[in-house]
Design a protein around this motif. Structure first.
Motif, PDB file in Angstrom:
ATOM      1  N   ALA A  18      17.523 -22.242  37.667  1.00 47.63           N
ATOM      2  CA  ALA A  18      15.967 -21.836  37.785  1.00 47.63           C
ATOM      3  C   ALA A  18      15.455 -20.765  36.654  1.00 47.63           C
ATOM      4  N   ARG A  19      16.578 -19.837  36.552  1.00 54.71           N
ATOM      5  CA  ARG A  19      15.915 -18.872  35.627  1.00 54.71           C
ATOM      6  C   ARG A  19      15.669 -19.354  34.189  1.00 54.71           C
ATOM      7  N   THR A  20      16.572 -20.346  33.629  1.00 57.86           N
ATOM      8  CA  THR A  20      16.116 -20.800  32.254  1.00 57.86           C
ATOM      9  C   THR A  20      15.039 -21.482  32.290  1.00 57.86           C
ATOM     10  N   PRO A  41      25.264 -21.545  32.067  1.00 57.11           N
ATOM     11  CA  PRO A  41      26.344 -20.622  32.710  1.00 57.11           C
ATOM     12  C   PRO A  41      27.828 -21.183  33.057  1.00 57.11           C
ATOM     13  N   ARG A  42      28.808 -20.265  32.917  1.00 54.21           N
ATOM     14  CA  ARG A  42      30.202 -20.772  33.129  1.00 54.21           C
ATOM     15  C   ARG A  42      30.639 -21.849  32.855  1.00 54.21           C
ATOM     16  N   THR A  43      30.113 -22.141  31.569  1.00 47.69           N
ATOM     17  CA  THR A  43      30.752 -23.473  30.785  1.00 47.69           C
ATOM     18  C   THR A  43      31.551 -22.810  29.825  1.00 47.69           C
ATOM     19  N   THR A  46      28.584 -18.825  27.355  1.00 45.04           N
ATOM     20  CA  THR A  46      28.055 -17.306  27.171  1.00 45.04           C
ATOM     21  C   THR A  46      29.170 -16.280  27.086  1.00 45.04           C
ATOM     22  N   GLN A  47      30.427 -16.988  26.917  1.00 46.22           N
ATOM     23  CA  GLN A  47      31.523 -16.027  26.658  1.00 46.22           C
ATOM     24  C   GLN A  47      32.131 -15.847  25.534  1.00 46.22           C
ATOM     25  N   THR A  48      31.505 -16.703  24.532  1.00 46.13           N
ATOM     26  CA  THR A  48      31.805 -16.629  23.004  1.00 46.13           C
ATOM     27  C   THR A  48      31.576 -15.028  22.458  1.00 46.13           C
ATOM     28  N   LYS A  59      24.610 -13.405  29.312  1.00 39.76           N
ATOM     29  CA  LYS A  59      23.995 -14.154  30.416  1.00 39.76           C
ATOM     30  C   LYS A  59      22.727 -14.973  29.717  1.00 39.76           C
ATOM     31  N   ILE A  60      22.300 -16.106  30.487  1.00 41.03           N
ATOM     32  CA  ILE A  60      21.196 -16.731  30.239  1.00 41.03           C
ATOM     33  C   ILE A  60      20.230 -16.611  31.104  1.00 41.03           C
ATOM     34  N   PRO A  61      18.752 -16.467  30.898  1.00 41.40           N
ATOM     35  CA  PRO A  61      18.318 -16.918  29.505  1.00 41.40           C
ATOM     36  C   PRO A  61      18.094 -15.828  28.490  1.00 41.40           C
ATOM     37  N   SER A  71      16.754 -10.204  26.382  1.00 46.66           N
ATOM     38  CA  SER A  71      17.355 -10.813  27.805  1.00 46.66           C
ATOM     39  C   SER A  71      16.496 -10.323  28.767  1.00 46.66           C
ATOM     40  N   GLU A  72      16.602 -10.957  30.015  1.00 47.67           N
ATOM     41  CA  GLU A  72      16.057 -10.663  31.297  1.00 47.67           C
ATOM     42  C   GLU A  72      14.662 -11.607  31.285  1.00 47.67           C
ATOM     43  N   THR A  73      14.772 -12.292  32.248  1.00 47.53           N
ATOM     44  CA  THR A  73      13.967 -13.526  32.419  1.00 47.53           C
ATOM     45  C   THR A  73      12.489 -13.046  32.579  1.00 47.53           C
ATOM     46  N   ILE A  74      12.140 -11.862  33.235  1.00 48.03           N
ATOM     47  CA  ILE A  74      10.780 -11.363  33.269  1.00 48.03           C
ATOM     48  C   ILE A  74      10.325 -10.945  31.995  1.00 48.03           C
ATOM     49  N   ILE A 109       8.840 -11.397  44.228  1.00 44.27           N
ATOM     50  CA  ILE A 109       9.612 -12.789  44.142  1.00 44.27           C
ATOM     51  C   ILE A 109      10.853 -12.547  43.377  1.00 44.27           C
ATOM     52  N   TYR A 110      10.843 -11.797  42.292  1.00 47.83           N
ATOM     53  CA  TYR A 110      12.170 -11.784  41.735  1.00 47.83           C
ATOM     54  C   TYR A 110      13.061 -11.001  42.338  1.00 47.83           C
ATOM     55  N   GLY A 111      12.716  -9.737  42.813  1.00 48.96           N
ATOM     56  CA  GLY A 111      13.704  -8.916  43.515  1.00 48.96           C
ATOM     57  C   GLY A 111      14.058  -9.160  44.629  1.00 48.96           C
ATOM     58  N   ASP A 114      14.749 -13.834  44.523  1.00 44.47           N
ATOM     59  CA  ASP A 114      15.663 -14.520  43.572  1.00 44.47           C
ATOM     60  C   ASP A 114      16.963 -13.787  43.618  1.00 44.47           C
ATOM     61  N   GLU A 115      16.978 -12.415  43.162  1.00 49.80           N
ATOM     62  CA  GLU A 115      18.145 -11.585  43.371  1.00 49.80           C
ATOM     63  C   GLU A 115      18.838 -11.119  44.486  1.00 49.80           C
ATOM     64  N   THR A 116      18.072 -10.673  45.578  1.00 47.07           N
ATOM     65  CA  THR A 116      18.424 -10.116  46.758  1.00 47.07           C
ATOM     66  C   THR A 116      18.845 -11.516  47.765  1.00 47.07           C
ATOM     67  N   LEU A 118      18.525 -15.578  47.335  1.00 41.53           N
ATOM     68  CA  LEU A 118      18.828 -16.797  46.738  1.00 41.53           C
ATOM     69  C   LEU A 118      20.109 -16.769  46.055  1.00 41.53           C
ATOM     70  N   TYR A 119      20.218 -15.780  44.999  1.00 38.55           N
ATOM     71  CA  TYR A 119      21.142 -15.590  44.122  1.00 38.55           C
ATOM     72  C   TYR A 119      22.580 -15.050  45.013  1.00 38.55           C
ATOM     73  N   VAL A 120      22.105 -14.315  46.078  1.00 39.75           N
ATOM     74  CA  VAL A 120      23.393 -14.109  47.015  1.00 39.75           C
ATOM     75  C   VAL A 120      23.905 -15.119  47.386  1.00 39.75           C
TER      76      VAL A 120
HETATM   77  N1  LIG Z   1      18.605 -10.449  35.505  1.00 37.31           N
HETATM   78  C1  LIG Z   1      18.848 -11.860  34.636  1.00 37.31           C
HETATM   79  C2  LIG Z   1      20.035 -12.544  35.296  1.00 37.31           C
HETATM   80  C3  LIG Z   1      20.380 -13.639  34.278  1.00 37.31           C
HETATM   81  C4  LIG Z   1      21.643 -14.191  35.162  1.00 37.31           C
HETATM   82  O1  LIG Z   1      22.313 -13.922  35.941  1.00 37.31           O
HETATM   83  N2  LIG Z   1      21.857 -15.546  34.492  1.00 37.31           N
HETATM   84  C5  LIG Z   1      22.852 -16.299  35.059  1.00 37.31           C
HETATM   85  C6  LIG Z   1      22.534 -17.870  35.199  1.00 37.31           C
HETATM   86  S1  LIG Z   1      21.114 -18.180  36.181  1.00 37.31           S
HETATM   87  C7  LIG Z   1      24.149 -16.282  34.073  1.00 37.31           C
HETATM   88  O2  LIG Z   1      24.003 -16.257  32.767  1.00 37.31           O
HETATM   89  N3  LIG Z   1      25.292 -16.427  34.477  1.00 37.31           N
HETATM   90  C8  LIG Z   1      26.395 -16.365  33.612  1.00 37.31           C
HETATM   91  C9  LIG Z   1      27.568 -15.505  33.893  1.00 37.31           C
HETATM   92  O3  LIG Z   1      27.240 -14.620  34.706  1.00 37.31           O
HETATM   93  O4  LIG Z   1      28.412 -15.607  33.314  1.00 37.31           O
HETATM   94  C10 LIG Z   1      17.662 -12.474  34.263  1.00 37.31           C
HETATM   95  O5  LIG Z   1      16.748 -12.496  34.953  1.00 37.31           O
HETATM   96  O6  LIG Z   1      17.595 -13.127  33.234  1.00 37.31           O
END
Ligand SMILES: N[C@@H](CCC(=O)N[C@@H](CS)C(=O)NCC(=O)O)C(=O)O
Length: 215
Positions: A18-20, A41-43, A46-48, A59-61, A71-74, A109-111, A114-116, A118-120
């Motif tokens: 949803a964030r990308t 994410p988690r492929t 993002t760790q290279t 992180k992405i995006p 970085s940071e979607t907003i 909406i984001y705070g 999303d973060e507080t 759905l992401y939890v």
């Molecule tokens: N606050 C960041 C959050 C970014 C985030 O957590 N992205 C997740 C995917 S939705 C991610 O990259 N996760 C990879 C990881 O944690 O390794 C934003 O809004 O861009």
């Protein structure tokens, strides 16, 4: 196409969430030319070491535009609009007061959604092998989602868009969160579902959603 005003080379990193989707959607609304590096994410992508140099948060995006790395979607979405926005397309409001209302909705909406909440749910649901099982946190987060949706539902009654009858960045954030709510099978008020169903018919959304599914 906005290519005349876009002199630098825009690269967006990240697909599949949803964030990308948000910066891709903004780029499509603005008719930008961009290259997508559809890492997930988690492929492991993002760790290279190479990506860590680019974005130490891993992180992405993420967005590269010439010398700028962001970085940071907003921040990314706002940057694209401020830099490449055209009249009547995702315009930043004119007055300080209207910009404050836009910030208020984005922060909410984001705070809160999303973060507080759905992401939890994501952390302790699909990603529980990483973040741990936490049924109480899952239940509390779902109840929290519903409380925020009530606030939004009451506000949106009779409105076409969040701000002043024109499509804006908070609509992109809200719609992507409502998609997420549906994916979690949380009941959505019919007016909010109608709003979501209407917004996802936008040409730019349809294209962005397809691009975002490259993962
Ligand atoms: N606050 C960041 C959050 C970014 C985030 O957590 N992205 C997740 C995917 S939705 C991610 O990259 N996760 C990879 C990881 O944690 O390794 C934003 O809004 O861009």
């Amino acid at each position: 196409m906005n290519s005349k005003r876009q002199e630098s080379k825009l690269i967006l990193w990240g697909a599949g969430t949803a964030r990308t989707l948000r910066p891709i959607w903004v780029a499509e609304e603005l008719g930008l030319i961009y290259k997508l590096n559809p890492i997930g994410p988690r492929t492991g992508e993002t760790q290279t070491d190479q990506y860590k140099v680019l974005n130490p948060k891993q992180k992405i995006p993420f967005c590269e535009d010439g010398d700028l790395g962001l970085s940071e979607t907003i921040a990314i979405c706002r940057y694209l609009i401020n830099k490449y926005g055209r009249p009547h397309t995702l315009q930043t409001p004119d007055t300080i007061e209207a910009r404050a209302k836009e910030d208020e909705w984005l922060a909410f909406i984001y705070g809160e959604l999303d973060e507080t909440s759905l992401y939890v749910m994501r952390r302790h649901g699909a990603l529980s092998s990483l973040y741990g099982e936490a049924p109480a946190a899952m239940n509390a987060a779902e109840a929290y989602v519903k409380r925020q949706l009530d606030v939004i539902h009451n506000y949106m009654l009779g409105r076409e868009y969040i701000l002043n009858e024109s499509f804006s960045l908070p609509d992109i954030f809200l719609t992507t969160c409502l998609n997420w709510v549906n994916a979690y099978e949380i009941e959505l008020q019919s007016e909010l579902e109608q709003y979501r169903a209407r917004i996802v018919q936008r040409k730019a959304y349809i294209k962005a959603n397809k691009v975002n599914q490259q993962k």
